[in-house]
Design an enzyme around this catalytic site. Structure first.
Site, PDB file in Angstrom:
ATOM      1  N   PHE A 158     -34.184  58.076 -25.250  1.00 20.82           N
ATOM      2  CA  PHE A 158     -34.943  56.560 -25.094  1.00 20.82           C
ATOM      3  C   PHE A 158     -35.798  57.608 -24.216  1.00 20.82           C
ATOM      4  O   PHE A 158     -36.245  56.760 -23.669  1.00 20.82           O
ATOM      5  CB  PHE A 158     -33.852  56.414 -24.618  1.00 20.82           C
ATOM      6  CG  PHE A 158     -32.579  55.635 -25.092  1.00 20.82           C
ATOM      7  CD1 PHE A 158     -31.990  55.786 -25.980  1.00 20.82           C
ATOM      8  CD2 PHE A 158     -31.372  55.770 -24.188  1.00 20.82           C
ATOM      9  CE1 PHE A 158     -30.789  55.447 -26.505  1.00 20.82           C
ATOM     10  CE2 PHE A 158     -29.888  55.626 -24.225  1.00 20.82           C
ATOM     11  CZ  PHE A 158     -29.913  54.710 -25.920  1.00 20.82           C
ATOM     12  N   THR A 160     -39.271  57.794 -23.461  1.00 20.86           N
ATOM     13  CA  THR A 160     -40.616  56.767 -23.059  1.00 20.86           C
ATOM     14  C   THR A 160     -41.756  57.648 -24.181  1.00 20.86           C
ATOM     15  O   THR A 160     -42.677  58.555 -22.465  1.00 20.86           O
ATOM     16  CB  THR A 160     -41.330  55.946 -22.541  1.00 20.86           C
ATOM     17  OG1 THR A 160     -39.989  55.226 -22.168  1.00 20.86           O
ATOM     18  CG2 THR A 160     -42.532  54.762 -23.271  1.00 20.86           C
ATOM     19  N   GLU A 243     -40.428  54.047  -9.694  1.00 26.34           N
ATOM     20  CA  GLU A 243     -39.674  54.021  -9.915  1.00 26.34           C
ATOM     21  C   GLU A 243     -39.462  52.683 -10.121  1.00 26.34           C
ATOM     22  O   GLU A 243     -39.989  51.296 -11.239  1.00 26.34           O
ATOM     23  CB  GLU A 243     -39.502  54.770 -11.580  1.00 26.34           C
ATOM     24  CG  GLU A 243     -38.741  54.211 -12.176  1.00 26.34           C
ATOM     25  CD  GLU A 243     -38.408  55.657 -13.138  1.00 26.34           C
ATOM     26  OE1 GLU A 243     -36.809  55.129 -14.227  1.00 26.34           O
ATOM     27  OE2 GLU A 243     -37.841  57.433 -12.763  1.00 26.34           O
ATOM     28  N   GLN A 280     -38.434  15.157 -14.249  1.00 24.29           N
ATOM     29  CA  GLN A 280     -37.964  15.784 -13.825  1.00 24.29           C
ATOM     30  C   GLN A 280     -37.256  16.729 -14.054  1.00 24.29           C
ATOM     31  O   GLN A 280     -36.882  17.306 -13.228  1.00 24.29           O
ATOM     32  CB  GLN A 280     -37.339  14.787 -13.155  1.00 24.29           C
ATOM     33  CG  GLN A 280     -36.911  14.857 -11.762  1.00 24.29           C
ATOM     34  CD  GLN A 280     -36.391  13.287 -10.590  1.00 24.29           C
ATOM     35  OE1 GLN A 280     -35.418  12.661 -11.444  1.00 24.29           O
ATOM     36  NE2 GLN A 280     -36.664  13.143  -9.364  1.00 24.29           N
ATOM     37  N   GLN A 337     -36.984  28.235 -23.179  1.00 19.28           N
ATOM     38  CA  GLN A 337     -36.861  26.529 -23.120  1.00 19.28           C
ATOM     39  C   GLN A 337     -37.468  25.671 -23.962  1.00 19.28           C
ATOM     40  O   GLN A 337     -37.768  24.414 -24.216  1.00 19.28           O
ATOM     41  CB  GLN A 337     -35.781  26.450 -22.592  1.00 19.28           C
ATOM     42  CG  GLN A 337     -34.890  25.688 -22.422  1.00 19.28           C
ATOM     43  CD  GLN A 337     -33.757  25.603 -23.771  1.00 19.28           C
ATOM     44  OE1 GLN A 337     -33.452  26.709 -24.890  1.00 19.28           O
ATOM     45  NE2 GLN A 337     -33.408  24.598 -24.214  1.00 19.28           N
ATOM     46  N   GLY A 340     -39.068  24.563 -26.355  1.00 20.30           N
ATOM     47  CA  GLY A 340     -38.902  23.838 -27.328  1.00 20.30           C
ATOM     48  C   GLY A 340     -38.910  24.956 -28.887  1.00 20.30           C
ATOM     49  O   GLY A 340     -38.362  26.700 -28.156  1.00 20.30           O
TER      50      GLY A 340
END
Ligand SMILES: Cc1cc2nc3c(=O)[nH]c(=O)nc-3n(C[C@H](O)[C@H](O)[C@H](O)COP(=O)(O)OP(=O)(O)OC[C@H]3O[C@@H](n4cnc5c(N)ncnc54)[C@H](O)[C@@H]3O)c2cc1C
Length: 389
Positions: A158, A160, A243, A280, A337, A340
């Site tokens: 993993f 980077t 970090e 609202q 959300q 949509g």
């Protein structure tokens, strides 16, 4: 501008960095997200502009600026919406280069730090191993001394910048019987025989290269040992404070960006004859999100200031990463959300943000590990001390 922490000079830097990113980086981002490769020319441009040397010593080509230039660098990188591009840049400048600057001797700094600042050499930091990343002290890779060399064997995962970097900052056991007191840090040239790296496919951070790396009888000259033998674990722990704060700052910045974008969208999108920012239910959700972003941002700024003043803020930096990454995930989830179906589409920024943000509570210490550390400090009154120089 928050005048408690930022001056006019900071804001001028922010503006010029924003312009640079829009002109030099943004036109290429979609291509790099698809290819998983960031072209070399942009590293050089970052170097020419001094962006890799913001916090580095002047004698090696850096600018030795206060931490709020770094904060701006991190925030603005989040706001061009490629967690992978941002990670490639800050992993080089703040993970690999921090060890080179803090533990490297003059010869190492001349050979690696100056070219890193100039954008000619890219670095990566190799700590995590396939058998378990959370248990850093349990790592199995070894570098055993033989004459004037160390022989490195083991594997990392993993990582980077793990495929395309020019050098690797590697944590290994030099005395496996001594547990975390037998760990040391080396700088290793990519060209050294016995190193192989393969690229991993992943959910997000797609522009960055993430690698699995194998070391097979790699001969490292003894002068590539960084700092003192056996002190590797305390060096790692010491830099974890920076970090983790970086990951907290990244989180508040991407949440802020997501919210800004979403507010613009809500002001234009209509439903039931009015723009959706008039409903609202959605307004209350925005109010919650704006409050959480602001609270996290202010906390992170105050911890950055204390780190800049030389305080060892390991507890607060852990809290920053724990809560800010959780907050960013939630804000980005809720912003998506608001859009949509468009939120789910690749043509809109929230889809990529949603993927990229998910790494926040995992990379650089999972939320569970952070809770362990915080609990030890809060409940057991454990004190973590900085490593002696
Ligand atoms: C895209 C990406 C980039 C990365 N970049 C780098 C890099 O540049 N350099 C580098 O060294 N690493 C890097 N990492 C590794 C990252 O730091 C590790 O993935 C992380 O530390 C977790 O280690 P692990 O994946 O081995 O999970 P594990 O340690 O296997 O953990 C699995 C699960 O068990 C939980 N767990 C483990 N121990 C405990 C415990 N004591 N109590 C409660 N729960 C526990 C964890 O929280 C997690 O949920 C990167 C990871 C990714 C995905």
């Amino acid at each position: 501008m928050n005048a408690l922490y930022f001056t006019e000079e900071h804001e001028l830097f922010r503006k010029s960095f924003q312009d640079f990113l829009q002109k030099e980086v943004v036109p290429h981002i979609d291509k790099w997200e698809k290819s998983g490769t960031i072209e070399r020319f942009i590293w050089k441009k970052f170097g020419e502009m001094g962006y890799f040397g913001l916090n580095q010593p002047e004698e090696y080509g850096g600018m030795n600026l206060d931490i709020f230039y770094t904060v701006i660098f991190l925030e603005e990188l989040q706001k061009i919406n490629s967690g992978g591009f941002a990670a490639a840049m800050w992993a080089h400048a703040y993970l690999a280069m921090t060890h080179v600057n803090k533990e490297g001797d003059d010869a190492i700094k001349k050979k690696y730090l100056t070219p890193s600042i100039e954008g000619d050499k890219i670095g990566c930091l190799c700590i995590t191993e396939p058998f378990g990343g959370s248990d850093v002290a349990g790592m199995r890779s070894t570098a055993i001394k033989k004459g004037d060399k160390y022989i490195l064997n083991g594997s990392k995962t993993f990582i980077t910048n793990g495929v395309y970097s020019d050098y690797l900052v590697v944590a290994v056991k030099t005395d496996p019987d001594k547990g975390n007191k037998g760990m040391s840090i080396f700088i290793v040239d990519r060209e050294t025989p016995g190193i192989s790296a393969s690229k991993l496919d992943k959910l997000g951070w797609r522009a960055s290269d993430t690698a699995e790396i194998a070391f097979d009888d790699v001969e490292i000259p003894a002068e590539n040992l960084m700092g003192e033998e056996g002190k590797g674990f305390s060096y790692i722990m010491q830099h974890f404070a920076l970090e983790r704060l970086i990951m907290g700052i990244n989180a508040h910045a991407r949440a802020e960006y997501a919210l800004d974008y979403t507010l613009g969208y809500m002001g234009e999108r209509e439903a039931f004859g009015r723009t959706i920012d008039k409903f609202q239910a959605l307004r209350h959700s925005v109010a919650d999100m704006a409050s959480e972003v602001e609270m996290n941002k202010e906390f992170n700024y105050s911890i950055a200031k204390r780190l800049n003043d030389g305080q060892y803020v390991v507890k607060e930096a852990s809290m920053s990463k724990l809560l800010s990454t959780k907050m960013a995930d939630k804000v980005i989830y809720d912003c998506l959300q608001m859009l949509g179906g468009y939120g789910y589409m690749e043509d809109y920024p929230l889809a990529r943000m949603f993927r990229d943000s998910r790494l926040g509570p995992i990379g650089g210490g999972t939320s569970e590990i952070l809770r362990e550390i915080i609990a030890k400090m809060v409940i057991d009154k454990k004190e973590y001390k900085p490593a002696a120089k």
